[in-house]
Design an enzyme around this catalytic site. Structure first.
Site, PDB file in Angstrom:
ATOM      1  N   ASP A 331    -158.557  39.018  11.529  1.00 54.46           N
ATOM      2  CA  ASP A 331    -157.576  38.068  11.689  1.00 54.46           C
ATOM      3  C   ASP A 331    -157.634  37.295  10.328  1.00 54.46           C
ATOM      4  OD1 ASP A 331    -155.617  36.542  13.448  1.00 54.46           O
ATOM      5  OD2 ASP A 331    -157.282  34.853  13.109  1.00 54.46           O
ATOM      6  N   GLU A 361    -154.912  41.330   8.502  1.00 56.59           N
ATOM      7  CA  GLU A 361    -153.566  40.750   8.246  1.00 56.59           C
ATOM      8  C   GLU A 361    -153.823  40.003   6.706  1.00 56.59           C
ATOM      9  OE1 GLU A 361    -152.184  38.696  12.365  1.00 56.59           O
ATOM     10  OE2 GLU A 361    -153.940  37.900  11.389  1.00 56.59           O
TER      11      GLU A 361
END
Length: 781
Positions: A331, A361
């Site tokens: 994340d 990400e």
């Protein structure tokens, strides 16, 4: 000094004879181990005081390391650290390295590791993965998977739901883990399954339409499974065993498991796992000393600091080794410095398993002072992948609004789509294995809702303006859900006739047939809706649960996804990895007017199919697309109604018609010559009789474009024969000397092929042209 301790093992080191406890608390003046017989919870509530335990002073070993060894078997007990800082402040802290905790993480738990594995765990093995691009990822929340009343599962909302097999709905459709196997995905990407803060593990976890819920991006105890997913959160061993049972069950069914990890921030600083132990060290600061907020939730971990980096690497290695996880999704990976990411990848692949899949990400949730952020491009050649938001935007448009992309009705995205289809190797990726291709995940509008919004159907679908899972106007949620009609335009049994269905299938067909690593959001194959909620992180089961009744209702959609995945998995041409392979074997053959088409040729990836064509039509009208020339017919395996590897129809012409808002995939059939070929005989006369080096160059034949050799004949002329496909109406031709040393005409010429003719004859003179019974004209306008 810190560098000297980065190889030490921290936390609890258990044995039946004695247990060692080791903590890094560099600013502490005094540290004690507190042992408790109870779990710190009474009557369902956490005790306000940590009193009542036995205190065991810990010794400073240097460089901030505190340690003690306690004789005896302490399994079944609980522990905390009591830390007095140099300024006199006293903190009671759970071990940041704790691997078991009491309910709601109130205290660390001492467990016997031998009692924390299911039967057969020692023989659990990872399903094989030859290349990252062989993966088909399926992003899923543990609770969403099974909590719906129509799931048929006994252990709703729990890890153990993944162990339930043989489940069917009334129509005989497979449910649960059998559904995942039937769909064909290779990896389940689970939203965070470590212990997170905002769900009370002691509250009933039955179906709760508007109750407590969270995705899990609020970490508390990084090395412990989440207790709300366990059947008994008060027994520390249970969540460990049942988490392993889930992974074991998925492995036994040939599915790998990816864990979504959140090493960029914690839910809280003061009440988090690090600040009471090492004040000021674990969190990144701005230049003025305030906490930086690149996560958007108030803090970010300082991953570039040695002991933070060590903690992250230790935690990941523990999950990979102890829980047999097959990879990690990071994340907000941009908040992790690139050097840390490189070390993570290198060490896990070298010391745990070389085929672990690692991606994340490549962005932040806000501004950060971190200089070397892991953004797109920093992954080049480093063995991990990043989410491809360029491709995502080109396919669907923006995330939460009405902005459109290729599949949702916008022109001019053909070039960006073509780049994504080729694995973004001419954009940010060195190899296709560095891009994760997707259109939607848990964040933002999911695919079905996004498509409806771009079609202007918010009101028609009865979507609900929500904030934190509740209607904006303060009214009850369930009546609004009951009144919603998100499938108003979908006729049962004719789902594929719906424009919205066509657009959603087109979007994910590009994902599943692109070079790179494809990822789909759980429920896309069932037309999952969240009633317009673009941020359902705490919205409750009514919004988030997967509705398993949709499998029968939209079975054609499921079959289409299943077919696309089967096609990808059975044909390596769609799973190329190396840049050189893609550049050698893949070419874009059309990229205009809302159509993108590519060709995979020369047995790409050693595929049994020599030549493959995929066409994506983003327009609403059918289009004709020219196919590469070949003597052989084409077999269609994907069209607007079906997808897979079985032949649906054949195509023998130079062109193929692709319906609006659809995908078509064809492959060349080497065992079937095209039918109804037209034979073209060419006679060429030169006054000088010198035919050396002269040849005919043709195009648009649908059979074999390029050079056609001229053979001198006894009567003093030269001749050639070539063929055209049945639907060809015009052929381009040039008479040239060798490689364009000279040519007969200044302009290209075209041969008209009359419909129904099986043989035509052309007589060409060096000083003119005579085609009987048809004329050879100049270039058509």
């Amino acid at each position: 000094m810190i560098q000297e301790i980065t190889d030490q093992r921290f936390g609890l080191i258990y044995s039946a004879a004695s247990s060692t406890f080791r903590l890094w608390a560099p600013s502490a003046a005094q540290v004690s181990l507190m042992l408790y017989k109870n779990d710190g919870v009474e009557g369902g509530e956490a005790l306000l005081s940590q009193s009542g335990g036995s205190e065991h002073p810990m010794l400073i070993k240097g460089n901030g390391v505190w340690e003690t060894n306690v004789s005896g078997d302490w399994a079944g007990w609980y522990y905390m650290y009591r830390i007095r800082q140099q300024d006199g402040q006293l903190h009671e802290a759970v071990d940041p390295y704790a691997r078991a905790v009491s309910a709601n993480g109130r205290r660390g738990a001492i467990v016997d590791p031998a009692q924390c594995s299911p039967d057969g765990w020692e023989s659990d093995t990872r399903p094989p993965l030859a290349s990252p691009t062989d993966a088909v990822l399926y992003e899923l929340h543990v609770r969403d998977f099974s909590i719906s009343p129509d799931s048929g599962m006994t252990y709703k909302g729990k890890f153990k739901a993944f162990t339930e097999t043989g489940l069917r709905d009334e129509a005989g459709n497979k449910l649960g883990i059998d559904h995942l196997v039937e769909l064909g995905v290779t990896h389940v990407h689970l939203l965070p399954i470590f212990d997170f803060k905002t769900v009370d593990e002691l509250i009933s976890s039955n179906w709760d339409p508007e109750g407590e819920y969270n995705w899990g991006y609020d970490p508390q105890h990084y090395n412990v499974p989440e207790g709300s997913y366990a059947t008994d959160p008060r027994r520390p061993e249970t969540r460990i065993v049942e988490c392993k049972e889930m992974i074991q069950a998925l492995h036994q069914h040939g599915i790998r498991v990816i864990m979504d990890v959140v090493y960029n921030h914690t839910y809280s600083v003061e009440e988090g796992p690090f600040e009471p132990v090492a004040p000021g060290y674990f969190y990144r600061q701005n230049h003025d000393g305030t906490l930086s907020n690149g996560s958007g939730v108030g803090n970010e971990l300082a991953t570039e600091r040695p002991m933070v980096r060590k903690f992250i690497k230790d935690s990941l290695r523990y999950w990979a080794e102890e829980y047999h996880l097959d990879g990690f999704r990071f994340d907000l990976m941009a908040l992790i410095d690139t050097e840390t990411m490189v070390q993570i990848v290198e060490e896990l692949r070298r010391e745990v398993a070389p085929d672990l899949l690692i991606y994340g990400e490549p962005w932040t949730g806000g501004g950060s002072p971190l200089a070397n952020q892991t953004v797109k491009g920093t992954q080049r050649g480093k063995g991990f992948a990043v989410f491809n938001d360029d491709f995502r935007h080109a396919i669907k448009g923006d995330n939460d609004g009405g902005g459109k992309g290729f599949a949702t009705g916008e022109a001019w995205y053909e070039g960006a789509v073509a780049e994504g289809l080729m694995g973004s190797i001419h954009d940010f990726a060195l190899e296709a294995s560095e891009t994760v291709n997707y259109v939607t995940v848990h964040d933002n509008l999911n695919l079905w809702d996004k498509v409806l919004v771009t079609m202007g159907k918010w009101d028609e679908a009865g979507f609900i303006p929500l904030q934190d899972g509740r209607p904006h106007d303060g009214s009850p949620l369930m009546p609004k859900i009951a009144a919603a009609t998100p499938y108003a335009d979908v006729v049962e049994g004719e789902a594929l006739a719906s424009e919205a269905v066509k657009r959603s299938l087109l979007a994910n067909s590009m994902v599943l047939l692109s070079q790179g690593i494809p990822l789909i959001h759980a429920g896309d194959e069932l037309l999952r809706t969240k009633y317009g909620d673009h941020n359902s992180y705490r919205s409750g089961d009514a919004i988030n649960a997967i509705s398993w009744s949709h499998k029968e209702r939209f079975t054609e959609v499921f079959r289409y996804y299943q077919g696309l995945i089967r096609l990808r998995r059975q044909h390596p041409a769609f799973r190329l990895n190396r840049r050189e392979e893609i550049e050698k074997h893949m070419e874009i053959i059309r990229c205009s007017d809302r159509v993108v088409a590519y060709r995979l040729h020369s047995h790409a990836g050693n595929d049994e199919w020599k030549q493959i064509v995929a066409v994506f039509n983003g327009g609403v009208e059918a289009v004709s697309v020219e196919l590469p020339p070949t003597l052989y017919g084409w077999n269609v395996v994907v069209n607007e109604r079906e997808a897979g590897t079985e032949v649906l129809s054949t195509a023998d012409g130079a062109e193929v018609t692709v319906q609006g808002l659809s995908c078509m995939v064809l492959y060349e059939d080497p065992e079937r010559l095209k039918s109804d070929l037209t034979e073209v005989h060419v006679k060429y006369d030169r006054e000088d009789g010198d035919y050396a080096g002269w040849n005919l160059w043709v195009w648009g034949t649908g059979v074999q474009d390029g050079e056609v050799s001229l053979t001198p004949r006894e009567d003093g002329d030269a001749g050639a024969v070539f063929y055209t496909a049945a639907d060809v109406k015009k052929i381009g031709c040039i008479l040239r000397l060798n490689e364009w040393e000279a040519r007969e005409w200044e302009q290209d010429r075209f041969i008209t092929v009359p419909e129904g003719e099986k043989t035509i004859r052309i007589h060409i003179h060096s000083d003119g042209v005579d085609i009987r019974p048809h004329n050879l004209g100049g270039r058509a306008s």
